[in-house]
Write a protein that holds these residues in place. Structure first.
Motif, PDB file in Angstrom:
ATOM      1  N   LYS A   9     -16.717   4.224   1.587  1.00 27.03           N
ATOM      2  CA  LYS A   9     -16.831   5.510   0.902  1.00 27.03           C
ATOM      3  C   LYS A   9     -16.012   6.581   1.612  1.00 27.03           C
ATOM      4  N   GLU A  10     -16.077   6.583   2.950  1.00 28.68           N
ATOM      5  CA  GLU A  10     -15.309   7.567   3.712  1.00 28.68           C
ATOM      6  C   GLU A  10     -13.806   7.304   3.604  1.00 28.68           C
ATOM      7  N   ALA A  11     -13.432   6.020   3.621  1.00 29.23           N
ATOM      8  CA  ALA A  11     -12.011   5.682   3.464  1.00 29.23           C
ATOM      9  C   ALA A  11     -11.512   6.130   2.097  1.00 29.23           C
ATOM     10  N   LEU A  12     -12.324   5.959   1.076  1.00 30.40           N
ATOM     11  CA  LEU A  12     -11.935   6.393  -0.265  1.00 30.40           C
ATOM     12  C   LEU A  12     -11.819   7.913  -0.341  1.00 30.40           C
ATOM     13  N   ALA A  13     -12.666   8.607   0.408  1.00 32.11           N
ATOM     14  CA  ALA A  13     -12.602  10.075   0.436  1.00 32.11           C
ATOM     15  C   ALA A  13     -11.279  10.557   1.017  1.00 32.11           C
ATOM     16  N   VAL A  14     -10.763   9.827   1.986  1.00 29.42           N
ATOM     17  CA  VAL A  14      -9.472  10.189   2.593  1.00 29.42           C
ATOM     18  C   VAL A  14      -8.350  10.091   1.551  1.00 29.42           C
ATOM     19  N   LEU A  15      -8.496   9.120   0.637  1.00 24.76           N
ATOM     20  CA  LEU A  15      -7.477   8.964  -0.395  1.00 24.76           C
ATOM     21  C   LEU A  15      -7.500  10.104  -1.391  1.00 24.76           C
ATOM     22  N   PRO A  23       2.239   9.287   2.463  1.00 25.08           N
ATOM     23  CA  PRO A  23       1.895   7.973   1.917  1.00 25.08           C
ATOM     24  C   PRO A  23       2.012   6.829   2.927  1.00 25.08           C
ATOM     25  N   ARG A  24       3.029   6.891   3.797  1.00 25.83           N
ATOM     26  CA  ARG A  24       3.204   5.802   4.755  1.00 25.83           C
ATOM     27  C   ARG A  24       2.083   5.795   5.796  1.00 25.83           C
ATOM     28  N   ALA A  25       1.749   6.974   6.331  1.00 22.50           N
ATOM     29  CA  ALA A  25       0.666   7.060   7.315  1.00 22.50           C
ATOM     30  C   ALA A  25      -0.667   6.692   6.673  1.00 22.50           C
ATOM     31  N   LEU A  26      -0.864   7.103   5.436  1.00 28.66           N
ATOM     32  CA  LEU A  26      -2.095   6.781   4.718  1.00 28.66           C
ATOM     33  C   LEU A  26      -2.190   5.274   4.458  1.00 28.66           C
ATOM     34  N   ALA A  27      -1.047   4.660   4.145  1.00 25.26           N
ATOM     35  CA  ALA A  27      -1.016   3.202   3.940  1.00 25.26           C
ATOM     36  C   ALA A  27      -1.407   2.485   5.226  1.00 25.26           C
ATOM     37  N   ARG A  28      -0.916   2.980   6.348  1.00 26.43           N
ATOM     38  CA  ARG A  28      -1.257   2.362   7.631  1.00 26.43           C
ATOM     39  C   ARG A  28      -2.749   2.520   7.939  1.00 26.43           C
ATOM     40  N   PHE A  29      -3.290   3.691   7.617  1.00 26.55           N
ATOM     41  CA  PHE A  29      -4.722   3.911   7.816  1.00 26.55           C
ATOM     42  C   PHE A  29      -5.532   2.924   6.971  1.00 26.55           C
ATOM     43  N   VAL A  30      -5.193   2.807   5.683  1.00 25.75           N
ATOM     44  CA  VAL A  30      -5.932   1.909   4.788  1.00 25.75           C
ATOM     45  C   VAL A  30      -5.797   0.469   5.263  1.00 25.75           C
ATOM     46  N   PHE A  31      -4.592   0.079   5.644  1.00 28.10           N
ATOM     47  CA  PHE A  31      -4.363  -1.284   6.142  1.00 28.10           C
ATOM     48  C   PHE A  31      -5.242  -1.588   7.357  1.00 28.10           C
ATOM     49  N   LEU A  78       0.832  -1.200   0.000  1.00 25.97           N
ATOM     50  CA  LEU A  78       0.000   0.000   0.000  1.00 25.97           C
ATOM     51  C   LEU A  78       0.876   1.262   0.000  1.00 25.97           C
ATOM     52  N   ALA A  79       1.901   1.271   0.843  1.00 28.80           N
ATOM     53  CA  ALA A  79       2.794   2.429   0.921  1.00 28.80           C
ATOM     54  C   ALA A  79       3.506   2.659  -0.405  1.00 28.80           C
ATOM     55  N   ALA A  80       3.977   1.581  -1.029  1.00 27.28           N
ATOM     56  CA  ALA A  80       4.672   1.723  -2.318  1.00 27.28           C
ATOM     57  C   ALA A  80       3.725   2.267  -3.381  1.00 27.28           C
ATOM     58  N   ALA A  81       2.494   1.771  -3.387  1.00 22.99           N
ATOM     59  CA  ALA A  81       1.518   2.256  -4.370  1.00 22.99           C
ATOM     60  C   ALA A  81       1.190   3.727  -4.131  1.00 22.99           C
ATOM     61  N   LEU A  82       1.059   4.119  -2.873  1.00 25.28           N
ATOM     62  CA  LEU A  82       0.724   5.515  -2.569  1.00 25.28           C
ATOM     63  C   LEU A  82       1.903   6.453  -2.822  1.00 25.28           C
TER      64      LEU A  82
END
Length: 198
Positions: free
Chosen positions: A191-197, A159-167, A140-144
């Motif tokens: 939907k809310e998780a996608l909004a964060v992205l 990206p790293r913090a966002l990857a941890r959130f998604v995980f 996830l982190a690499a993709a972000l």
């Protein structure tokens, strides 16, 4: 002349037996699955079961390994596809949400189930779970990071913090969906998780 000592062939396919053991462990969990259950479900004698797979715990570890190999889609491969990266992360979130609400047997994710049931005491299970989860978070982190480099993700995002959130969101989604698979709850949360992205 004495009898030939040619080894007798196995009367079952170990790969099929392992898949059937995986199904049973996934549905019932480790503790609720007895050796008698395995013997009956696999249609294999107890001695053959031990000779081929070892103990119940050995078989459970092999089933976990098989589950990880059979993941569809494999998140690490999916997230490393060439091209735009953010749509891949978004698609993975949507896939997890869809799988969660379509899980008619409410088996959930075998890895999440194993974490809830076997940790922290079972270090061999913990090692497999840590590797799987570390791999997913890293993918996830690499993709972000890639998405940010390609201008798909805002420069002020980490990206790293966002990857941890998604995980963490994905693992929590699987727990909630197994306990109470309300499609509206799952889809609203996704939907809310996608909004964060973004």
């Amino acid at each position: 002349m004495g009898r030939s000592t040619v080894a007798r062939p196995k009367e079952f396919d170990p790969d099929i037996a392992l898949d059937r053991a995986l199904e049973l462990f996934w549905e019932k969990g480790y503790e609720a699955t007895s050796m008698a259950d395995l013997v009956q479900h696999l249609g294999i004698g107890r001695a053959s079961l031990y000779a081929t797979f070892g103990s119940k715990h050995d078989l459970y570890l092999k089933a976990l390994d098989r589950y990880l190999l059979k993941a569809d889609p494999n998140p690490l491969e999916f997230l490393s596809r060439p091209g735009p990266a953010l749509p891949l992360v978004r698609a993975l979130v949507e896939r997890y949400a869809q799988d969660a609400v379509c899980d008619a047997k409410r088996r959930g994710c075998m890895i999440v189930n194993a974490a809830i049931e076997r940790l922290p005491e079972d270090r061999l299970v913990a090692r497999r779970i840590e590797m799987a989860w570390d791999g997913l978070e890293a993918a996830l982190a690499a993709a972000l990071h890639r998405a940010q480099a390609q201008g798909e993700l805002a420069s002020d995002k980490d990206p790293r913090a966002l990857a941890r959130f998604v995980f963490v969101f994905l693992q929590g989604l699987r727990v909630v969906a197994k306990a109470a698979p309300d499609p509206d709850r799952v889809h609203d949360a996704a939907k809310e998780a996608l909004a964060v992205l973004g």
